[in-house]
Design a protein around this motif. Structure first.
Motif, PDB file in Angstrom:
ATOM      1  N   ALA A  46       1.099  -0.846  -0.206  1.00 11.11           N
ATOM      2  CA  ALA A  46      -0.218  -0.087  -0.238  1.00 11.11           C
ATOM      3  C   ALA A  46       1.273   0.973   0.122  1.00 11.11           C
ATOM      4  CB  ALA A  46      -0.890   0.217   1.352  1.00 11.11           C
ATOM      5  N   GLN A  49       2.360   2.984  -3.596  1.00 11.35           N
ATOM      6  CA  GLN A  49       0.687   4.068  -3.974  1.00 11.35           C
ATOM      7  C   GLN A  49       0.738   5.446  -3.523  1.00 11.35           C
ATOM      8  OE1 GLN A  49       0.616   1.146  -6.604  1.00 11.35           O
ATOM      9  NE2 GLN A  49       1.268  -0.067  -5.163  1.00 11.35           N
ATOM     10  N   TRP A  51      -2.170   7.753  -1.947  1.00  9.50           N
ATOM     11  CA  TRP A  51      -3.065   7.774  -1.306  1.00  9.50           C
ATOM     12  C   TRP A  51      -3.337   8.805  -0.976  1.00  9.50           C
ATOM     13  CZ3 TRP A  51      -6.039   3.472   0.997  1.00  9.50           C
ATOM     14  CH2 TRP A  51      -5.239   2.555   0.719  1.00  9.50           C
ATOM     15  N   TRP A  55      -5.182   4.759   6.247  1.00  4.38           N
ATOM     16  CA  TRP A  55      -5.979   3.874   6.536  1.00  4.38           C
ATOM     17  C   TRP A  55      -5.802   4.597   7.595  1.00  4.38           C
ATOM     18  CZ3 TRP A  55      -1.733   3.359   3.008  1.00  4.38           C
ATOM     19  CH2 TRP A  55      -0.553   2.553   3.140  1.00  4.38           C
ATOM     20  N   ILE A  74      -8.190   6.506  -2.004  1.00  2.36           N
ATOM     21  CA  ILE A  74      -7.105   6.157  -3.048  1.00  2.36           C
ATOM     22  C   ILE A  74      -7.987   6.382  -4.951  1.00  2.36           C
ATOM     23  CG2 ILE A  74      -7.523   3.465  -3.214  1.00  2.36           C
ATOM     24  CD1 ILE A  74      -4.367   3.391  -3.018  1.00  2.36           C
ATOM     25  N   VAL A  76      -7.557   5.075  -8.579  1.00  6.94           N
ATOM     26  CA  VAL A  76      -7.222   4.372  -9.283  1.00  6.94           C
ATOM     27  C   VAL A  76      -5.399   4.301  -9.945  1.00  6.94           C
ATOM     28  CG1 VAL A  76      -6.709   1.864 -10.344  1.00  6.94           C
ATOM     29  CG2 VAL A  76      -7.896   1.548  -8.728  1.00  6.94           C
ATOM     30  N   ASN A  79      -3.017   6.894  -9.602  1.00  8.24           N
ATOM     31  CA  ASN A  79      -1.592   6.002  -9.655  1.00  8.24           C
ATOM     32  C   ASN A  79      -1.265   4.766 -10.600  1.00  8.24           C
ATOM     33  OD1 ASN A  79      -0.919   4.770  -6.033  1.00  8.24           O
ATOM     34  ND2 ASN A  79      -2.962   5.747  -6.546  1.00  8.24           N
ATOM     35  N   PRO A 252     -11.056   2.346  -0.818  1.00 10.97           N
ATOM     36  CA  PRO A 252     -10.514   1.552  -1.526  1.00 10.97           C
ATOM     37  C   PRO A 252     -11.308   0.274  -1.498  1.00 10.97           C
ATOM     38  CG  PRO A 252      -9.713   1.403   0.587  1.00 10.97           C
ATOM     39  CD  PRO A 252     -10.422   2.931   0.781  1.00 10.97           C
ATOM     40  N   GLY A 276      -9.243  -0.637  -4.100  1.00 13.45           N
ATOM     41  CA  GLY A 276      -7.774  -0.784  -3.427  1.00 13.45           C
ATOM     42  C   GLY A 276      -7.185  -2.026  -3.788  1.00 13.45           C
ATOM     43  N   LEU A 280      -3.882  -2.982  -5.710  1.00 14.37           N
ATOM     44  CA  LEU A 280      -2.391  -3.150  -4.592  1.00 14.37           C
ATOM     45  C   LEU A 280      -2.373  -4.878  -5.781  1.00 14.37           C
ATOM     46  CD1 LEU A 280      -3.850  -0.375  -2.821  1.00 14.37           C
ATOM     47  CD2 LEU A 280      -3.354  -2.214  -0.987  1.00 14.37           C
TER      48      LEU A 280
END
Length: 638
Positions: A46, A49, A51, A55, A74, A76, A79, A252, A276, A280
């Motif tokens: 995590a 990536q 965010w 979390w 997050i 996608v 990222n 996520p 998420g 991941l």
């Protein structure tokens, strides 16, 4: 599998990687990752990536009710696309190198991809698509498949990819089940030198799909599509979204990706993957299985409708900042050299494909391979079907690269056991050892673990982010299908055996185990013996009813040569000698082709139907080439 055959499999020697194949920093990194507890490992993933908000908790719940990274937010697309535009060195890097079957080539940089994704996302918002709405993608391998998926990711829409070979009934049933709001479709695709009309198929299907509010049409052919009410051109939707749209911070655990799989049941399941979790797991999958290196061009030689393509190319590959090659058409069109020509033209360094592709190349012959040596190739990785030892050996020797055999399922959202590229030793046909973050067991029918060397049911004993979260609209079916048989574990419904080096050997579907005169045997095990015959390029074995024995195995084979003199008798004797007379195929059919899906999986159900019923009894819409089924039918009928 006989005791002798099992012993031979378990005694397969390790094949160490030559020094030139070792990537030093990956050795150290993998050792550290494998030392972590699963939740600690996924927290490390995590942190690779970006965010919007961190979390509060890594994981809550068990294997059937887990949630990851509660409190975090997050996106996608941020990222996979946006983050690479912030450094000039990566903004101008090719994200996608696309080739159409007729020969067109298009290269899209990360900066160009980010711009188009943002505009398309805004255009979808203009069409009324909101967070949680389902957008269906009905097209072949096009750049627009990437942009549509990430436009959905950007605004929190749920995307579902429909195989471009689907006919009207298959399209309608999946749109109905998904309750899709919008469909993005190509007017047509090119396959084996002909046009496959997609828009006309969709139009017919939509008469039964009242949830679909709008259709976005990609003009793939350049003919100029006469649009009807409710249809917008892709270009117009981009223009309407010229201002772009920001990436929406998302939970996520929210649904992101809906993919239909029939599995072992007749009614397709809409398997749901999370925002998420899928990101991941896909990042980790591409990171370990493929491993980006400077100058890489990674070709996922699969169809966007096969989960492997979103995992390894659209999400995992881009999340790792890779250059992804994408090809629209058939790999033997217009000549058997097309595969090699694509590799040469685009300087491909790493390839992912189904074992069927490697067997196809082997069938095309050593002379063709020798004429196209591919000196820049570093890796071939295969998944989707068992990789037999002979095919492994041929590819390894022919291309002088590691051949990685990976195992996973649509439901697991990624492959989770394989030799890590550049680090782990290989065994011909094994699925290696589990990568970090995954725990498994091989158990008997009572759920008790079996020792190494003993066949059993393969289960996953702990959760991980890419494991599917539910069945769309039917959570009880999710629980019943995957967690009822072995409470506290996820049932893969595959049989496997662990060897004494810790390698997992997946033997095939548990429901492919047939009972021949009281002997339980996997059809995949018989196939492994059949393919060891030097003249056999490909084999498929199915069980069919027989009055005395209950069930008997029937073998279908394609051959390297045109002569089939004595092949059937030789194969039957080979199986009997290796496994025992009870496993001997009742009949051996030599056929020029096998019915396959476009992802390269042999449709054994159809082979069984031809023998038992004289023809297919169910849906054939996923079949790549109807002529293959016609050829099989003709052979069976004599």
């Amino acid at each position: 599998m006989s005791d002798d055959s099992l012993a031979q499999l378990l005694d397969t020697p390790l094949r160490p990687l030559p020094p030139g194949w070792t990537v030093a920093d990956r050795v150290e990194s993998l050792a550290k990752a494998r030392a972590l507890e699963p939740d600690d490992y996924w927290e490390w993933v995590a942190r690779q990536q970006r965010w919007t908000r961190e979390w509060d908790t890594v994981r809550t719940g068990g294997v059937s009710d887990f949630r990851y990274f509660e409190g975090g937010l997050i996106n996608v697309a941020d990222n996979c696309v946006d983050r690479w535009t912030e450094d000039p060195a990566t903004a101008d890097r090719a994200a996608i190198v696309w080739e159409g079957e007729p020969g067109e080539v298009r290269t899209v940089t990360y900066a160009e991809l980010a711009d188009e994704v943002s505009r398309l996302a805004a255009g979808l918002l203009d069409l009324g698509v909101g967070e949680g709405d389902v957008v269906a993608v009905y097209m072949p391998n096009l750049v627009e498949a990437f942009t549509t998926i990430h436009a959905c990711n950007r605004i929190g829409a749920v995307y579902t990819v429909l195989f471009s070979g689907f006919g009207e009934e298959a399209v309608a049933s999946r749109l109905q089940a998904a309750r899709a709001a919008v469909v993005v479709v190509a007017d047509a695709s090119y396959r084996r030198g002909r046009r496959v009309q997609l828009l006309s198929t969709l139009r017919s299907a939509l008469t039964r799909c009242p949830s679909v509010r709008a259709t976005v049409v990609v003009d793939r052919t350049g003919d100029g599509v006469a649009l009807r009410e409710g249809e917008r051109s892709y270009a117009d939707v981009l223009a309407a979204g010229a201002g772009g749209a920001p990436a929406v911070p998302l939970d996520p655990n929210a649904p992101s990706f809906l993919i239909f799989t029939s599995g072992t049941e007749s009614r397709p399941k809409g398997v749901v993957h999370s925002v998420g979790g899928f990101l991941l797991g896909s990042w980790a999958n591409a990171h370990w299985q493929v491993g980006r290196e400077d100058g890489d061009v990674y070709w996922v030689a699969a169809d966007v409708g096969w989960l492997t393509f979103p995992i390894q190319a659209v999400v995992g590959g881009l999340a790792c900042g890779m250059t992804v090659a994408c090809f629209e058409g058939a790999l033997d069109t217009p000549t058997p050299a097309r595969f090699y020509e694509i590799c040469e033209r685009h300087a491909v360094t790493k390839i992912l494909a189904a074992p069927t592709l490697i067997r196809m190349l082997r069938k095309f012959g050593d002379d063709l391979a020798a004429a196209h040596p591919l000196p820049g190739l570093k890796l071939i990785t295969a998944q989707g079907e068992p990789l037999d030892g002979d095919t492994f050996a041929w590819a390894t020797d022919t291309f002088d690269v590691p051949v990685i055999n990976a195992y996973g399922q649509t439901e697991t959202g990624s492959t989770w056991t394989y030799p890590v590229y550049g680090v782990d030793p290989l065994k011909a046909g094994s699925a290696g050892t589990p990568v970090p973050g995954h725990t498994f067991a091989i158990v008997d029918d009572s759920g008790e673990p079996v020792p190494p060397g003993v066949k059993g049911n393969l289960v996953l004993t702990g959760p991980f982010p890419t494991l599917c979260r539910t069945v769309w609209g039917d959570h009880q079916r999710y629980l019943d299908t995957y967690f009822a048989k072995f409470p506290g574990s996820y049932a893969t419904n595959d049989e496997a055996v662990l060897d004494h080096d810790g390698h997992i050997w997946v033997l095939g579907r548990a429901d492919d185990v047939i009972n021949v005169a009281g002997h339980r045997i996997s059809t995949m095990e018989i196939e492994a013996v059949v393919t060891s015959d030097p003249d056999v390029v490909e084999a498929a074995v199915v069980g069919v009813p027989e009055e005395t024995k209950g069930t008997v195995p029937i073998a279908f084979v394609t051959l390297r040569s045109s002569s089939d003199d004595g092949v059937a008798d030789r194969i039957r004797a080979l199986v009997a000698g290796e496994m025992g007379g009870y496993a001997r195929p009742d009949r051996v059919y030599v056929t020029p082709a096998m019915p396959k899906t476009r992802t390269g999986k042999t449709m054994r159900r159809l082979l069984r139907d031809v023998v038992v019923h004289g023809g297919p009894t169910g849906d054939t819409s996923a079949m790549e080439d109807p002529a293959a089924l016609e050829a099989v039918t003709e052979v069976v009928r004599g």
